[in-house]
Write an enzyme that holds these catalytic residues in place. Structure first.
Site, short mmCIF file in Angstrom:
data_model
loop_
_atom_site.label_atom_id
_atom_site.label_comp_id
_atom_site.label_asym_id
_atom_site.label_seq_id
_atom_site.Cartn_x
_atom_site.Cartn_y
_atom_site.Cartn_z
N LYS A 141 -3.30 -35.55 22.06
CA LYS A 141 -3.34 -34.31 22.85
C LYS A 141 -2.38 -34.46 24.03
O LYS A 141 -2.46 -35.43 24.79
CB LYS A 141 -4.78 -34.10 23.34
CG LYS A 141 -5.17 -32.67 23.54
CD LYS A 141 -6.67 -32.62 23.80
CE LYS A 141 -7.14 -31.23 24.10
NZ LYS A 141 -8.50 -31.24 24.65
C1 E4P Z 1 -10.35 -28.41 24.48
O1 E4P Z 1 -9.46 -28.96 23.86
C2 E4P Z 1 -10.29 -28.17 25.94
O2 E4P Z 1 -10.01 -29.34 26.60
C3 E4P Z 1 -11.57 -27.54 26.39
O3 E4P Z 1 -11.95 -26.54 25.45
C4 E4P Z 1 -11.52 -27.00 27.79
O4 E4P Z 1 -12.69 -26.28 28.04
P1 E4P Z 1 -13.15 -25.86 29.52
O5 E4P Z 1 -12.24 -24.79 30.02
O6 E4P Z 1 -14.55 -25.35 29.34
O7 E4P Z 1 -13.09 -27.10 30.34
#
Ligand code: E4P
Length: 217
Positions: free
Chosen positions: A83
């Site tokens: 990622k």
């Molecule tokens: C997923 O890959 C993201 O990191 C995550 O959905 C972020 O979510 P949040 O905005 O609730 O922190």
């Protein structure tokens, strides 16, 4: 639409995985913090449990640092997805890694132009954050719809991974638009089973069944 679970909580992943609800997992530095676990140790445990892609996030901000961290994270398991943030260095690292066959999830996407760049850089997944846009009174799902149109216009194979999901309605809207994947916290996925009329209907059936005085077993 594939379901990814947005957590590093191994027990919560196992519960959903046993039901066949888990096509992959996404984590991020905040979720690793919340788990209280070592990133490599917990990610390995998740990769051993789930056969689909498991996103592990690099924290370096420069290209060289991202590439070193990606090499280290990729050693954890074959189903690791690296990622990377949607920055210029992140796009450069994305291009290099995907050219060598590594899966990449480009994260922190908040605009259609960013998603277009990620697709051009060969991203396996693009993660637009709908909840964080909604928090600012910007329609997060409109972004998903725009990206779907752009990717379909040109046949990009990058998968739209709807992220920052907060509600069961986000899941429904993502599926209606035709997103490839939605990643949601375990509570949101379990919440999709809830309906007030299901609860009321069950209550009525239970009350009437009691009155029959019968037993099935
Ligand atoms: C997923 O890959 C993201 O990191 C995550 O959905 C972020 O979510 P949040 O905005 O609730 O922190």
């Amino acid at each position: 639409m594939k379901f990814f679970v947005d957590t590093a909580d191994v027990d919560a992943i196992r519960e959903l995985n046993d039901l066949g609800m888990v096509d992959g997992v996404t984590t991020n530095p905040s979720l690793i913090l919340k788990s209280g676990r070592d990133i490599k140790e917990v990610t390995k445990e998740i990769c051993d449990m789930v056969s689909g892609p498991v996103s592990a996030e690099c924290v370096a901000l420069d290209y060289d640092g991202m590439m070193s961290e990606a090499a280290e994270l990729a050693k954890i398991a074959d189903n690791i997805t690296i990622k990377l943030p949607l920055t210029w260095d992140g796009l450069k690292a994305c291009k290099e890694l995907t050219s060598n066959g590594t899966m990449v999830n480009v994260t922190l996407c908040f605009s259609a132009n960013q998603a277009l760049l990620a697709a051009k850089a060969g991203a396996t997944f693009i993660s637009p954050f709908v909840g964080r846009l909604d928090d600012l009174n910007v329609d997060g799902m409109e972004l998903i719809s725009d990206i779907r149109t752009i990717y379909d216009n040109y046949g990009f194979e990058t998968q739209i991974l709807v992220a920052s999901i907060r509600t069961a309605n986000h899941m429904k809207d993502a599926a209606l638009i035709g997103a490839d994947v939605a990643t949601a916290p375990p509570g949101v996925i379990k919440g999709m089973a809830k309906h007030i009329l299901t609860d009321k209907g069950l209550e009525q059936f239970m009350a009437d069944w009691e009155k029959t005085g019968q037993k099935i077993v």
